[in-house]
Design a protein around this motif. Structure first.
Motif, PDB file in Angstrom:
ATOM      1  N   LEU A  44      -4.579   0.244  -9.660  1.00  0.00           N
ATOM      2  CA  LEU A  44      -3.546   1.180 -10.084  1.00  0.00           C
ATOM      3  C   LEU A  44      -3.057   0.854 -11.499  1.00  0.00           C
ATOM      4  CD1 LEU A  44      -2.461   3.534  -8.345  1.00  0.00           C
ATOM      5  CD2 LEU A  44      -0.428   2.150  -7.880  1.00  0.00           C
ATOM      6  N   ASP A  54       0.829  -1.211   0.000  1.00  0.00           N
ATOM      7  CA  ASP A  54       0.000   0.000   0.000  1.00  0.00           C
ATOM      8  C   ASP A  54       0.860   1.256   0.000  1.00  0.00           C
ATOM      9  OD1 ASP A  54       0.703  -1.006   2.613  1.00  0.00           O
ATOM     10  OD2 ASP A  54      -0.554   0.550   3.486  1.00  0.00           O
ATOM     11  N   ILE A  55       2.001   1.189   0.683  1.00  0.00           N
ATOM     12  CA  ILE A  55       2.934   2.322   0.719  1.00  0.00           C
ATOM     13  C   ILE A  55       3.520   2.555  -0.671  1.00  0.00           C
ATOM     14  CG2 ILE A  55       5.027   3.239   1.794  1.00  0.00           C
ATOM     15  CD1 ILE A  55       4.463   1.255   4.137  1.00  0.00           C
ATOM     16  N   ASN A  78       1.551   6.673  -7.077  1.00  0.00           N
ATOM     17  CA  ASN A  78       0.600   7.772  -7.329  1.00  0.00           C
ATOM     18  C   ASN A  78       1.296   9.123  -7.342  1.00  0.00           C
ATOM     19  OD1 ASN A  78      -2.139   7.139  -7.869  1.00  0.00           O
ATOM     20  ND2 ASN A  78      -2.336   6.276  -5.817  1.00  0.00           N
ATOM     21  N   ILE A  79       2.201   9.323  -6.379  1.00  0.00           N
ATOM     22  CA  ILE A  79       2.925  10.593  -6.298  1.00  0.00           C
ATOM     23  C   ILE A  79       3.794  10.804  -7.542  1.00  0.00           C
ATOM     24  CG2 ILE A  79       4.721  11.851  -5.035  1.00  0.00           C
ATOM     25  CD1 ILE A  79       3.690  10.455  -2.465  1.00  0.00           C
ATOM     26  N   LEU A 125      -5.440  -3.172  -4.736  1.00  0.00           N
ATOM     27  CA  LEU A 125      -4.754  -1.879  -4.833  1.00  0.00           C
ATOM     28  C   LEU A 125      -3.885  -1.815  -6.084  1.00  0.00           C
ATOM     29  CD1 LEU A 125      -3.568  -1.293  -1.131  1.00  0.00           C
ATOM     30  CD2 LEU A 125      -5.478  -0.175  -2.318  1.00  0.00           C
ATOM     31  N   CYS A 157       2.176   1.707  -3.501  1.00  0.00           N
ATOM     32  CA  CYS A 157       1.111   2.237  -4.376  1.00  0.00           C
ATOM     33  C   CYS A 157       0.954   3.747  -4.197  1.00  0.00           C
ATOM     34  CB  CYS A 157      -0.208   1.526  -4.087  1.00  0.00           C
ATOM     35  SG  CYS A 157      -0.270  -0.179  -4.723  1.00  0.00           S
ATOM     36  N   ASN A 158       1.051   4.211  -2.962  1.00  0.00           N
ATOM     37  CA  ASN A 158       0.991   5.658  -2.714  1.00  0.00           C
ATOM     38  C   ASN A 158       2.171   6.377  -3.379  1.00  0.00           C
ATOM     39  OD1 ASN A 158      -1.363   5.541  -1.221  1.00  0.00           O
ATOM     40  ND2 ASN A 158      -0.315   5.306   0.734  1.00  0.00           N
ATOM     41  N   SER A 159       3.341   5.756  -3.325  1.00  0.00           N
ATOM     42  CA  SER A 159       4.527   6.340  -3.967  1.00  0.00           C
ATOM     43  C   SER A 159       4.342   6.431  -5.477  1.00  0.00           C
ATOM     44  CB  SER A 159       5.765   5.501  -3.645  1.00  0.00           C
ATOM     45  OG  SER A 159       5.987   5.418  -2.259  1.00  0.00           O
ATOM     46  N   GLU A 194       7.346   3.212   6.189  1.00  0.00           N
ATOM     47  CA  GLU A 194       5.989   3.756   6.067  1.00  0.00           C
ATOM     48  C   GLU A 194       5.967   5.187   5.539  1.00  0.00           C
ATOM     49  OE1 GLU A 194       2.987   2.202   9.023  1.00  0.00           O
ATOM     50  OE2 GLU A 194       4.779   2.035  10.262  1.00  0.00           O
ATOM     51  N   PRO A 246       5.854   6.988   1.939  1.00  0.00           N
ATOM     52  CA  PRO A 246       5.824   7.035   0.470  1.00  0.00           C
ATOM     53  C   PRO A 246       6.759   8.096  -0.094  1.00  0.00           C
ATOM     54  CG  PRO A 246       3.592   6.933   1.361  1.00  0.00           C
ATOM     55  CD  PRO A 246       4.518   7.171   2.522  1.00  0.00           C
ATOM     56  N   GLU A 247       6.864   9.220   0.622  1.00  0.00           N
ATOM     57  CA  GLU A 247       7.735  10.313   0.155  1.00  0.00           C
ATOM     58  C   GLU A 247       9.198   9.901   0.139  1.00  0.00           C
ATOM     59  OE1 GLU A 247       3.903  11.727   1.535  1.00  0.00           O
ATOM     60  OE2 GLU A 247       5.467  10.594   2.576  1.00  0.00           O
TER      61      GLU A 247
END
Length: 385
Positions: free
Chosen positions: A252, A216-217, A223-224, A248, A219-221, A327, A329-330
């Motif tokens: 994506l 999930d982390i 997206n960014i 997820l 996937c957030n990365s 944890e 994503p950034e």
């Protein structure tokens, strides 16, 4: 010497311990160490990542035996498979002819089974820790702090994979602790010797699609990164795995064309997958070791990994990859951009990191280095007893 390897999880589950034991038993045979593997049929509700046919082939080549026992039910809390009396009797009959028990100590109450078998048959027991000592469930952590911690004192030796587990067991007053890593077949996992350069920078993730593995982390990365127009057409993500968070990745991959997702690839194809990529990402929340991070390094890939137990032992920060805040994503985005720019603008430095990643595995984790240490552990434990 005849060793019984016991695990509550079926070898078909195909996790870290299962791969380890299947790689190990053919290699220790030449040192006069024979093996019998005993598990339950429990696969933790997951798909079978190793087929029964593949297991049979490896077991036969090692002149070993494999017994997979039915279980009555699994506990709703902790999901530990519970054996009935008939199956316990089968374990007793197998154990009578063995010299040593190597126990994959991960599931509640199975340490009680091994303790009673040790008492009854006066067998030597090595408690192997291939899963995290603590998890995100209250039941598991309470069990570890109370029952498991006290039962550990009854066993003869302990095999751990990382520094944190070694320090924890030492803090608990335990001795005969052997910290020996999982080995890697560096002939199977090796860099491509054909000079090539991808048109896009390929980031690879291989693992179960679970919260523990941090998909999930990632996937957030993604997206960014994909919201930055100048990057989304230059970076590609290859994701291999299955699990409860598959949706997820699936969603994506439907949204973005730079995501390639498959649930599973044949084992013989896996080394080529590593060779086709440029960086490996391990965003896990918890690990005991991190075998894929070593497979990646053996294949010449730098690794971006959470700075946690396991990866922090096997990834040399800023030498063979980067250890980042977990944890975050950034932090993953920052690291991917850093390696993309290195690959794009300073390719010689990137190639040097590839060589150092490979050297790290050759020097410290090749099976040729690891097997003698495991052999010495087995014989040393039997001698002490």
């Amino acid at each position: 010497m005849l060793v019984m390897f016991y695990s509550p999880l079926s070898l078909r589950f195909g996790g870290g311990f299962e791969h380890w034991v299947l790689e190990l038993i053919p290699r220790i045979k030449k040192y006069g160490i024979s093996s019998i593997v005993v598990t339950t049929k429990f696969t933790a509700g997951d798909i079978e990542r190793i087929s029964a046919d593949d297991i049979k082939e490896i077991i036969n080549k090692a002149d070993s035996q494999y017994f997979e026992l039915p279980y009555t039910f699994s506990l709703p809390i902790g999901h530990s498979p519970i054996l009935n009396l008939k199956e316990l009797k089968k374990i007793e009959s197998i154990l009578r002819k063995c010299d040593l028990i190597y126990f994959a100590n991960a599931y509640a109450f199975h340490d009680l089974i091994i303790y009673f078998l040790k008492r009854q048959f006066q067998k030597t027991v090595i408690s192997g820790h291939h899963a995290t000592l603590f998890s995100d469930t209250l039941f598991s952590n309470t069990y570890t702090k109370t029952i498991r911690r006290n039962l550990l004192k009854k066993f003869d030796a302990f095999h751990v994979l990382n520094n944190q587990d070694r320090r924890t067991l030492q803090k608990w007053g335990l001795q005969n602790i052997y910290q020996i890593p999982i080995g890697i077949d560096t002939e199977k996992f090796s860099p491509s010797y054909i000079e090539r350069r991808n048109t896009k920078f390929r980031c690879l993730f291989i693992g179960r699609l679970t919260s523990q593995k941090g998909i999930d982390i990632l996937c957030n990365s993604i997206n960014i990164i994909n919201k930055k127009d100048y990057l989304k057409d230059k970076i590609e993500f290859w994701i291999i795995g299955s699990g409860p968070l598959k949706f997820l990745v699936y969603n994506l991959a439907k949204r973005y064309s730079n995501i390639k997702y498959v649930e599973r690839v044949p084992d013989n194809i896996l080394p080529e997958i590593y060779r086709e990529c440029d960086i490996f990402v391990m965003p896990s929340r918890r690990e005991t070791f991190g075998i894929t991070a070593l497979e990646a390094q053996a294949s010449g890939l730098p690794v971006i990994a959470s700075n946690i137990a396991g990866p922090s032992d096997i990834v040399i920060d800023e030498v063979t990859g980067s250890l980042i805040q977990k944890e975050s994503p950034e932090a993953i985005v920052f690291a991917i951009k850093k390696y993309y720019n290195l690959w794009l603008n300073e390719y010689d430095k990137y190639k040097q990191m590839q060589l150092l990643a490979r050297k790290n595995v050759l020097d410290n984790y090749d099976w040729k280095v690891v097997i003698p240490r495991i052999r010495d552990m087995f014989f040393s434990v039997m001698k002490v007893r």
